[in-house]
Scaffold this active site. Structure first.
Site, PDB file in Angstrom:
ATOM      1  N   THR A  17     122.628   3.513  37.275  1.00 45.43           N
ATOM      2  CA  THR A  17     121.163   3.582  37.322  1.00 45.43           C
ATOM      3  C   THR A  17     120.545   2.580  36.350  1.00 45.43           C
ATOM      4  OG1 THR A  17     121.406   5.967  37.713  1.00 45.43           O
ATOM      5  CG2 THR A  17     119.209   5.197  37.202  1.00 45.43           C
ATOM      6  N   ARG A  21     127.583   1.576  31.678  1.00 53.87           N
ATOM      7  CA  ARG A  21     127.727   2.533  30.565  1.00 53.87           C
ATOM      8  C   ARG A  21     129.134   3.079  30.550  1.00 53.87           C
ATOM      9  NH1 ARG A  21     122.267   5.951  30.522  1.00 53.87           N
ATOM     10  NH2 ARG A  21     120.913   4.142  30.417  1.00 53.87           N
ATOM     11  N   SER A 112     120.960   4.300  26.248  1.00 52.62           N
ATOM     12  CA  SER A 112     119.752   5.114  26.311  1.00 52.62           C
ATOM     13  C   SER A 112     119.858   6.409  25.513  1.00 52.62           C
ATOM     14  CB  SER A 112     119.418   5.389  27.776  1.00 52.62           C
ATOM     15  OG  SER A 112     118.181   6.038  27.875  1.00 52.62           O
ATOM     16  N   HIS A 113     119.763   7.526  26.207  1.00 50.48           N
ATOM     17  CA  HIS A 113     119.718   8.841  25.559  1.00 50.48           C
ATOM     18  C   HIS A 113     121.108   9.424  25.348  1.00 50.48           C
ATOM     19  CE1 HIS A 113     119.716   8.864  29.844  1.00 50.48           C
ATOM     20  NE2 HIS A 113     120.324  10.036  29.812  1.00 50.48           N
ATOM     21  N   LYS A 125     122.940  -3.880  29.724  1.00 45.28           N
ATOM     22  CA  LYS A 125     122.171  -4.112  30.947  1.00 45.28           C
ATOM     23  C   LYS A 125     121.496  -5.470  30.878  1.00 45.28           C
ATOM     24  CE  LYS A 125     118.317  -1.288  29.247  1.00 45.28           C
ATOM     25  NZ  LYS A 125     117.359  -0.235  29.523  1.00 45.28           N
ATOM     26  N   ASP A 276     113.659   8.348  22.841  1.00 52.62           N
ATOM     27  CA  ASP A 276     115.119   8.449  22.984  1.00 52.62           C
ATOM     28  C   ASP A 276     115.844   7.303  22.285  1.00 52.62           C
ATOM     29  OD1 ASP A 276     114.415   6.419  24.752  1.00 52.62           O
ATOM     30  OD2 ASP A 276     116.129   6.845  26.053  1.00 52.62           O
ATOM     31  N   ASP A 278     116.969   4.356  23.031  1.00 51.73           N
ATOM     32  CA  ASP A 278     116.506   2.967  23.142  1.00 51.73           C
ATOM     33  C   ASP A 278     114.991   2.855  23.265  1.00 51.73           C
ATOM     34  OD1 ASP A 278     116.569   4.109  25.673  1.00 51.73           O
ATOM     35  OD2 ASP A 278     116.838   2.169  26.666  1.00 51.73           O
ATOM     36  N   ASP A 280     112.672   4.140  25.394  1.00 54.23           N
ATOM     37  CA  ASP A 280     111.887   4.078  26.623  1.00 54.23           C
ATOM     38  C   ASP A 280     111.442   5.447  27.125  1.00 54.23           C
ATOM     39  OD1 ASP A 280     114.389   4.807  27.447  1.00 54.23           O
ATOM     40  OD2 ASP A 280     114.633   3.212  28.919  1.00 54.23           O
ATOM     41  N   ARG A 281     112.021   6.516  26.572  1.00 57.69           N
ATOM     42  CA  ARG A 281     111.605   7.850  27.031  1.00 57.69           C
ATOM     43  C   ARG A 281     110.590   8.468  26.075  1.00 57.69           C
ATOM     44  NH1 ARG A 281     116.561  11.148  29.731  1.00 57.69           N
ATOM     45  NH2 ARG A 281     117.196   9.479  31.146  1.00 57.69           N
ATOM     46  N   GLU A 362     108.657   8.989  35.711  1.00 57.21           N
ATOM     47  CA  GLU A 362     109.787   9.754  36.213  1.00 57.21           C
ATOM     48  C   GLU A 362     109.817  11.100  35.494  1.00 57.21           C
ATOM     49  OE1 GLU A 362     113.463   7.605  37.543  1.00 57.21           O
ATOM     50  OE2 GLU A 362     113.070   6.591  35.662  1.00 57.21           O
ATOM     51  N   GLU A 363     110.365  12.091  36.180  1.00 62.23           N
ATOM     52  CA  GLU A 363     110.463  13.426  35.592  1.00 62.23           C
ATOM     53  C   GLU A 363     111.369  13.441  34.364  1.00 62.23           C
ATOM     54  OE1 GLU A 363     113.645  14.820  35.673  1.00 62.23           O
ATOM     55  OE2 GLU A 363     114.271  13.034  36.787  1.00 62.23           O
ATOM     56  N   LYS A 375     110.077   1.645  31.270  1.00 58.06           N
ATOM     57  CA  LYS A 375     109.300   2.763  30.767  1.00 58.06           C
ATOM     58  C   LYS A 375     109.178   2.593  29.255  1.00 58.06           C
ATOM     59  CE  LYS A 375     113.369   5.738  31.071  1.00 58.06           C
ATOM     60  NZ  LYS A 375     114.264   5.527  32.219  1.00 58.06           N
ATOM     61  N   ARG A 491     122.286  17.027  39.490  1.00 55.49           N
ATOM     62  CA  ARG A 491     120.921  17.365  39.085  1.00 55.49           C
ATOM     63  C   ARG A 491     120.237  18.082  40.246  1.00 55.49           C
ATOM     64  NH1 ARG A 491     120.860  14.631  34.437  1.00 55.49           N
ATOM     65  NH2 ARG A 491     121.225  12.387  34.337  1.00 55.49           N
TER      66      ARG A 491
HETATM   67  C1  G1P Z   1     118.573   9.204  34.497  1.00 56.90           C
HETATM   68  C2  G1P Z   1     117.236   9.721  34.972  1.00 56.90           C
HETATM   69  C3  G1P Z   1     116.445   8.603  35.598  1.00 56.90           C
HETATM   70  C4  G1P Z   1     116.309   7.452  34.604  1.00 56.90           C
HETATM   71  C5  G1P Z   1     117.678   7.039  34.090  1.00 56.90           C
HETATM   72  C6  G1P Z   1     117.571   6.005  32.989  1.00 56.90           C
HETATM   73  O1  G1P Z   1     119.307   8.714  35.581  1.00 56.90           O
HETATM   74  O2  G1P Z   1     117.391  10.793  35.877  1.00 56.90           O
HETATM   75  O3  G1P Z   1     115.200   9.079  35.998  1.00 56.90           O
HETATM   76  O4  G1P Z   1     115.684   6.355  35.196  1.00 56.90           O
HETATM   77  O5  G1P Z   1     118.374   8.174  33.565  1.00 56.90           O
HETATM   78  O6  G1P Z   1     116.867   6.483  31.871  1.00 56.90           O
HETATM   79  P1  G1P Z   1     120.439   9.564  36.340  1.00 56.90           P
HETATM   80  O7  G1P Z   1     121.434   9.992  35.286  1.00 56.90           O
HETATM   81  O8  G1P Z   1     119.750  10.753  36.922  1.00 56.90           O
HETATM   82  O9  G1P Z   1     120.996   8.623  37.372  1.00 56.90           O
HETATM   83 ZN    ZN Z   2     116.317   5.272  27.377  1.00 58.08          ZN
END
Ligand code: G1P
Ligand code: ZN
Length: 538
Positions: A17, A21, A112-113, A125, A276, A278, A280-281, A362-363, A375, A491
């Site tokens: 996504t 990673r 990221s997170h 990335k 988070d 990096d 962006d959240r 995004e949620e 983001k 999910r």
């Molecule tokens: C997850 C989130 C998605 C976000 C991505 C990167 O991806 O659900 O909305 O864009 O992290 O931060 P997923 O693990 O669901 O593919």
């Molecule tokens: Zn992030």
């Protein structure tokens, strides 16, 4: 001196996504990071003499790979690298630098997170010239290169001093070490009414921002405490650490518990926020009121004209498919389009570039706008602060008022983490197979596997999640995560629309109980995965 090093492909260097990673020890294998970076360059054209932006979220192994990427950029013919001091750049800040300095693109090091440290996660990335994540066509091309790679190029020599802002040379290339915060802070000052927020602070308004031991510490400290004048100590966990201080830098109710406990109490500060790994959240909470990311997107869109950067209105709103439809109702009222895209920020890029959408969300705690192509956590925090400064109401009052005006979309995501990959794939395959027979049962009006036709480039993306759509706007959505590094994460997204304001104060899990039970039954989650409950509920 440029060296050409012979190498062999590694299995599985497929960007997900949000880039490649893997666990840190995977990246630490000799040639592993180099292979992927060379494959990025091999998939690109026409970067000779151009600028590449490099930076990361400061997690364990960040500086090593920044040094490697600089040497490889020099050996591959880039003219200049702009790198954040100490190898640091938040994801949105990197996106801004790419755009502002018209760079060819950027390499961002982040998972990221996901947790960091020697046994944590790492990631690489590539972002393109518009500042946004590489589109699918490019990530596919990079993956193809990783499977055929035979050598990579690198300049030998001493490490660049990343600790000091200034210029040096590596091979024939200039390396400019830049302040990671300055350009980003300047952009925020252009978009937001800092004076109005200062006046709000003078009126006694209090907040806490949780940097979660990750990249937004320095950004939050410089902007919130430095430029806006919130008291010292407003930013907690503000120093970026290689292992994020042992935190899981995911700003949600589970991982930002200390902040949530503080702000959700009746004596807490007026406002709380977190970002988070990096940057962006975002997590947004008011005293006694958690704001779901889906609601936050809708509320920011509905109030955007109060903010200088958006005073002329929005051209459109975009949300990822699993995100609740709260934003759709705002778009309807504003008579603007609302786009529904697959999960992942890369799908917003075309809409923003073509000016079809101004605000996206995004949620998964991601919100942003056309100011960058990622983001942006602190942007969302400043949007809220600017709106609060103008409306002078509490977060809770603003949210409840929004529900009264638009109805409430009860919403929750249930994650089943580190499920056996085969079981998870089997579950999704069985659901797909069942799709044609689901309509008409349990109140299901339509059931499909989400596909997206990009209105800008005409590309079609399929297999983006199973949707069960019920009468009255309720939904259950199933998809597998594309960002995990161990096993599979299932999910399940559950949503129910409630127009009646007298029924807006039900606890979320209770309001969704029927649909939650149904989501488990239809997908046979326990039978197939052995899990009777999710690992994380947000
Ligand atoms: C997850 C989130 C998605 C976000 C991505 C990167 O991806 O659900 O909305 O864009 O992290 O931060 P997923 O693990 O669901 O593919
Ligand atoms: Zn992030």
């Amino acid at each position: 001196m440029i060296e050409t090093i012979t190498t062999k492909p590694f299995e599985g260097q497929k960007p997900g996504t949000s880039g490649l990673r893997k666990k840190v020890p995977v990246f630490q294998q000799p040639h592993y990071a180099e292979n992927f970076i060379q494959s990025i360059f091999d998939a690109l054209d026409g970067y000779g003499g151009k600028t590449l932006v490099i930076g990361g979220d400061g997690r364990y192994y960040n500086t090593e790979v920044v040094q490697t990427a600089i040497r490889m950029a020099a050996a591959n013919g880039f003219g200049k690298v702009m790198a954040g001091r100490d190898g640091l750049l938040s994801t949105p800040a990197a996106s801004n630098i790419i755009r502002k300095y018209k760079a060819f693109g950027g390499i961002i090091l982040s998972a990221s997170h996901n947790p960091g440290g020697p046994d944590g996660d790492f990631g690489i990335k590539f972002n393109a010239a518009n500042g946004g994540p590489a589109p699918e066509g490019l990530t596919d091309a990079i993956y193809a290169k990783t499977r055929a790679i035979t050598s990579y190029r690198i300049v030998k020599g001493p490490d660049v001093d990343l600790g000091r802002v200034g210029s040096t040379r590596v091979g024939g290339m200039t390396v400019e070490v830049i302040d990671p915060v300055a350009d980003y802070a300047a952009l925020m000052q252009k978009l937001f009414d800092f004076d109005a927020i200062r006046a709000l602070i003078r009126s006694g308004f209090t907040m806490r921002f949780d940097g979660m031991g990750a990249i937004t510490g320095p950004y939050g400290t410089a902007i919130l405490e430095g430029l806006l004048g919130f008291p010292t100590g407003t930013v907690m966990n503000g120093i970026p650490l290689p292992d994020f201080g042992g935190h899981h830098p995911d700003p949600n109710l589970v991982h930002a518990k200390e902040l949530c406990d503080l702000v959700l109490s009746s004596t807490g500060p007026d406002f709380g926020a977190a970002s988070d790994g990096d940057g962006d959240r975002n997590l947004i909470i008011g005293r006694g009121m958690y704001v779901t990311p889906s609601d936050s997107l809708a509320i920011l869109a509905a109030n955007a004209t109060l903010v200088p950067g958006y005073k002329d209105g929005l051209s459109g709103i975009a949300r990822s498919m699993p995100t609740s439809a709260a934003a759709d109702r705002v778009a309807e009222k504003l008579r603007i389009a609302c786009y529904e895209t697959p999960t992942g920020w890369k799908f917003f890029g075309n809409l923003l570039d073509a000016k079809l959408a101004t605000i996206c969300g995004e949620e998964s705690f991601g919100t942003g706008s056309n100011h960058v192509r990622e983001k942006d956590g602190l942007w969302a925090v400043l949007m809220w602060l600017n709106i609060l400064a103008r409306r002078r109401e509490s977060v809770a009052d603003i949210v409840q008022g929004h529900w009264q005006a638009f109805g409430r979309n009860y919403y929750s995501r249930h994650d089943y983490e580190e499920v056996d990959a085969e079981a998870a794939n089997g579950l999704m395959a069985a659901l797909r197979e069942k799709l044609p027979r689901l309509k008409g049962h349990h109140g299901i009006e339509a059931a499909d596997d989400f596909a997206y036709d990009d209105p800008v480039d005409g590309s079609r993306t399929t297999g983006q999640g199973i949707r069960l759509l019920f009468a009255g706007g309720s939904r259950i959505v199933y998809r597998l995560s594309g960002t995990g590094t161990a096993g599979a994460t299932l999910r399940v997204y559950i949503e129910r629309y409630e127009a009646d304001a007298s029924r807006h104060d039900i606890e979320t899990q209770a309001a969704l109980a029927d649909l939650i039970a149904l989501s488990r039954g239809i997908a046979e989650i326990e039978e197939r995965t052995g899990r009777s409950a999710p690992t994380v509920i947000t």
